[in-house]
Scaffold this active site. Structure first.
Site: not given
Ligand code: NAG
Ligand code: NAG
Ligand code: NAG
Ligand code: NAG
Ligand code: NAG
Ligand code: NAG
Ligand code: NAG
Length: 397
Positions: A130, A164-165
């Site tokens: 990820d 994004e996280e």
């Protein structure tokens, strides 16, 4: 003697063709391994992505791509990496995209298994799956198709975003920029760990902090006050157990009570308490499904106390439908959120990537070389599907 010789030739031939040996390695194996290793070795926790971004820019420049550091507003250190092969126009129809930030804590790259590596080789490290696994697999897929002459930069480019996280600020900025430049893509292929299945959708999300207002008093006389901790606990348990919205495809809406706080001392009836929730929204539509869930959440908690609770829900979106009508893929739905709803537009969207989401964000995040390699092939199939004009939009924003 002769018989033995024949037998061993036969065995050799069999092993050569069916065994997992270096002979089965795809031509890109070494490049895939070393690129993946290089990007995983650089920590790029959200907010501190600069070094990894610089590495990506240098890498693609060396590969003959044009590159751009797309700086976020007000930042001189955080940028999306845009990279495209030679093209005749000023934009590409298809983007291969994922994020290069990772969650904390950082831990380094390691590899276990046979040497030289095989499909069974296990690669550990933050971001292996990820989403640096997607970065590596998307890049190799594009290199392979460029070499075969089946695509050009007019067809495909790479968009690797930051943030994004945490808040999605990288993709939000990319989306605003392409809208302003009138250069929106027709097709966006998003990479996240989907166990190499093509996702037909993912749950939406709703972030809320709930504040409970009670009344302070002496702990020996509970009825002289109102415990904010107690009503908040009762209401949260109710919310966890309640049906906040379910759907055949997406399952149940779920509530994670991630943070709780309240009270001043053991012998004081607490006047204030709060809890921060991540709600995974199982109902659509994308633009407003979370508002339906928010209303139900408020109603369920109000059953415990009609006046005590206030809600601050800074962002949310409903379940996200994703195109998945492509031959040759297993399909699934995901219970996590992605950058997909942050890219505004009517493009075809796909979600596909190597790795198991159940291993992402864990203390032993890992992926196998076989997963990375099969995703290279999967991305090639998706790109070709899109290039050949077979991507039809099934869902509207
Ligand atoms: C950040 O950038 C935006 C848009 O470019 C601007 O409106 C805003 O004032 C900036 N904020 C700060 C703190 O510089
Ligand atoms: C790119 O080309 C399109 C179509 O020709 C044009 O509308 C747009 O302004 C161009 N964008 C940039 C950034 O040059
Ligand atoms: C969804 O919630 C219902 C109760 O509201 C429960 O019976 C069911 O097992 C849940 N489904 C899943 C997949 O967890
Ligand atoms: C929640 O309550 C705690 C303890 O009273 C307080 O420190 C914290 O700032 C509150 N959180 C928010 C988001 O207001
Ligand atoms: C998407 O399509 C709809 C319906 O055709 C249109 O109203 C909308 O403006 C489009 N959105 C964008 C961002 O182009
Ligand atoms: C991904 O695949 C693995 C291996 O088959 C399986 O154990 C795991 O549950 C899958 N993950 C999800 C989220 O379905
Ligand atoms: C695209 O569609 C055509 C016609 O149906 C088909 O022959 C071709 O195999 C498809 N290509 C891909 C990559 O799916």
């Amino acid at each position: 003697m002769r018989q033995t010789h024949l037998l061993s030739s036969l065995l050799f031939a069999l092993c050569g063709s069916v065994g997992v040996t270096a002979q089965d390695a795809p031509t890109y194996r070494d490049e895939l391994l070393s690129f993946h290793q290089s990007i995983v070795e650089i920590s790029s926790i959200s907010g501190q992505e600069t070094e990894a971004g610089d590495y990506l820019i240098d890498y693609f420049t060396e590969k003959g791509f044009s590159t751009e550091r797309q700086f976020l507003p007000n930042s001189t250190t955080r940028f999306n990496v845009l990279a495209w092969p030679p093209r005749t126009t000023n934009s590409s129809r298809i983007i291969l995209t994922t994020h290069y930030d990772v969650v904390p804590p950082f831990f380094g790259y390691s590899r276990s298994g046979p040497d030289p590596p095989t499909a069974e080789t296990v690669i550990s490290g933050r971001g292996t799956s990820d989403a640096k696994g997607s970065i590596a697999a998307q890049s190799m897929a594009l290199f392979d198709l460029l070499e075969a002459g089946t695509v050009t930069g007019d067809d495909v480019m790479l968009v690797f975003v930051v943030g994004e996280e945490v808040s999605g600020d990288g993709m939000i900025h990319y989306s605003n920029t392409v809208a302003a430049q009138n250069s929106r893509p027709d097709v966006a292929i998003f990479g996240e760990p989907t166990n190499s299945t093509l996702a037909c959708g993912h749950k939406g999300g709703l972030a809320c902090t709930v504040f409970a207002q009670g009344l302070a008093g002496h702990s020996g006389y509970p009825s002289s006050g109102k415990s904010a901790n107690e009503i908040l606990m009762r209401a949260l348990v109710k919310a966890i157990d309640a049906d906040l919205g379910n759907d055949e495809r997406y399952g149940n809406t779920t509530v994670n009570v991630g943070v709780m706080a309240g009270g001043l001392a053991p012998n004081i009836i607490p006047a204030n308490a709060n809890a921060s929730l991540a709600v995974r929204v199982a109902v659509g539509p994308e633009a407003s499904g979370h508002l339906i869930v928010k209303e139900r959440l408020e109603a369920v908690m109000a059953e415990v106390d009609p006046d005590a609770f206030t809600f601050e829900c800074p962002f949310g979106f409903g379940a996200v439908e994703i195109d998945c009508d492509v031959d040759g893929f297993e399909t699934d739905v995901m219970a996590y959120g992605t950058d997909i709803p942050r890219l505004i537009g009517n493009h075809t969207k796909y979600l596909y990537g190597p790795g198991d989401i159940l291993k992402a964000h864990t203390a032993d995040e890992s992926i196998t070389l076989g997963e990375l390699e099969s995703a290279v092939e999967g991305y090639k199939k998706l790109i070709l599907h899109a290039v050949e004009g077979n991507s039809t939009r099934k869902y509207k924003n």
